[in-house]
Design an enzyme around this catalytic site. Sequence first.
Site, short mmCIF file in Angstrom:
data_model
loop_
_atom_site.label_atom_id
_atom_site.label_comp_id
_atom_site.label_asym_id
_atom_site.label_seq_id
_atom_site.Cartn_x
_atom_site.Cartn_y
_atom_site.Cartn_z
N ASN A 10 -0.55 -42.77 36.73
CA ASN A 10 0.20 -43.76 37.81
C ASN A 10 1.45 -43.26 37.71
OD1 ASN A 10 1.73 -45.65 38.94
ND2 ASN A 10 1.41 -47.36 37.40
N TRP A 11 1.86 -42.60 39.03
CA TRP A 11 3.06 -41.83 39.05
C TRP A 11 4.21 -42.74 39.45
CZ3 TRP A 11 1.30 -36.70 42.24
CH2 TRP A 11 0.59 -36.12 41.26
N LYS A 12 3.95 -44.10 39.55
CA LYS A 12 5.13 -44.86 39.96
C LYS A 12 5.91 -44.29 41.06
CE LYS A 12 4.39 -46.92 35.68
NZ LYS A 12 5.08 -47.93 34.46
N HIS A 95 -0.64 -54.57 38.80
CA HIS A 95 0.30 -53.81 37.67
C HIS A 95 1.33 -54.66 37.34
CE1 HIS A 95 2.81 -51.14 35.67
NE2 HIS A 95 1.83 -50.52 35.42
N GLU A 97 4.27 -54.41 36.77
CA GLU A 97 5.54 -54.44 37.39
C GLU A 97 5.42 -55.22 38.69
OE1 GLU A 97 5.81 -50.06 37.37
OE2 GLU A 97 6.07 -50.19 35.07
N GLU A 167 -2.93 -53.46 29.93
CA GLU A 167 -1.65 -52.85 29.69
C GLU A 167 -0.62 -54.08 29.32
OE1 GLU A 167 -1.18 -49.20 32.39
OE2 GLU A 167 -0.39 -51.05 33.48
N GLY A 173 6.21 -48.22 29.11
CA GLY A 173 7.40 -47.34 29.26
C GLY A 173 8.51 -47.61 28.24
N SER A 213 2.47 -46.62 27.14
CA SER A 213 2.95 -45.48 26.18
C SER A 213 1.94 -44.70 25.68
CB SER A 213 3.82 -46.24 25.24
OG SER A 213 4.99 -46.68 25.59
N GLY A 234 1.54 -43.84 32.48
CA GLY A 234 2.66 -43.60 33.43
C GLY A 234 3.50 -42.63 33.23
N GLY A 235 4.38 -42.72 32.33
CA GLY A 235 5.58 -41.71 32.00
C GLY A 235 5.06 -40.30 31.74
P1 PGA Z 1 3.69 -45.90 30.44
O1 PGA Z 1 3.22 -46.70 31.75
O2 PGA Z 1 2.47 -44.98 30.10
O3 PGA Z 1 4.72 -45.16 31.02
O4 PGA Z 1 3.83 -46.96 29.43
C1 PGA Z 1 1.86 -47.06 31.76
C2 PGA Z 1 1.75 -47.99 33.15
O5 PGA Z 1 2.43 -48.58 33.55
O6 PGA Z 1 0.62 -47.82 33.84
#
Ligand code: PGA
Length: 250
Positions: A10-12, A95, A97, A167, A173, A213, A234-235
Site C-alpha cells: 500500500n503506497w499510500k 483502511h 486511515e 491491521e 507506521g 510495521s 505500508g512503509g
Molecule cells: P505500515 O502500514 O507497514 O507502514 O505500518 C501498513 C498499512 O497501513 O497498510
Amino acid sequence: MSRSYYIAGNWKMHKTRAEAAELAKALVSQLKDGKHKYLVAPAFTSLETVAAVVKGTNIRLGAQNMAAEEQGAHTGEVSVLQLKDLGVQTVILGHSERRHVYKEDDELVNKKVKLALRHGLEVILCVGETLEERDAGKAESVCETQTVKGLLGVAAGDLARVVIAYEPVWAIGTGKTATPEDADAIHAYIRKVVGKLYGEDAARKIIIQYGGSVKPDNAAQLMAKENIDGALVGGAALKADSFVPIAKFA
Ligand code: PGA
C-alpha cells in the site's frame, strides 16, 4: 494448508508517476520468479502509469479506496467504474486511515465492499483495533464488529474475492509490530467469525493478511503462523529493497 500467501504493498499518498513507474518496474523484474500472490496499490494519480508496467505480470493492481456510489455528483471521489477503466483489479477498503482520519464508518465501508464486489473487483477489507481498544480488552470484539458489518449482505459466492487484512492501528507506521502470537490469535478469531457467517470451508479458505510495521526482518516469523496468510505492507512497500525480501520471505 491450501491457502497461498498474498503480499500487498500500500503506497499510500507517496510517489509521483515517474517514481511509481520506477518502483513498479523494479518489482516486476525482481518478483517475476516470486511464488506468492502480489499486489501494489499506488495513489489514484499513478494507477494508469503503474497499470502499464504490471500488465501481464504476476503483480496485481490495486486502489487504496473508492467511492460508495457508482457515479454522480461526488466532488473529489473516484468511482469503481473509473478504477476498472484503468485496469484496477483490487480495492483496499476500510483502511484505518480512512476509518479514523476520514471518519468512514462500518456502514459506508460495507456499501463500498458490496459495490466493488458487484463490479467484479477483489476487496481487501481492513479491520483492526486502536491501542485504547486493545488495552480495554476489546481487540476481538472490534475486529468482529468490523468484519461482520463490513461483510453484511455479501453473498457466499462472492467471498472468494474478499481478503481480510488485520491491521492493529497501533502497529501502523509506528515500528511496533504485533507479536506473531498476538497477531495469529486475532487472525484465528477473525477466521472463526467468518466461519460463523459463511461456514467452516469458507473460513479455512479466506486469506487473512497482517498489516502494521511488516519489515524484511519480521515477515518470515509472522508468515510462519497458522492463520497469517500474507501481509499488507505500508512503509516497507515504498522501496524494492525492503518490499522484495518481504514478498520473498523464506
Ligand atoms: P505500515 O502500514 O507497514 O507502514 O505500518 C501498513 C498499512 O497501513 O497498510
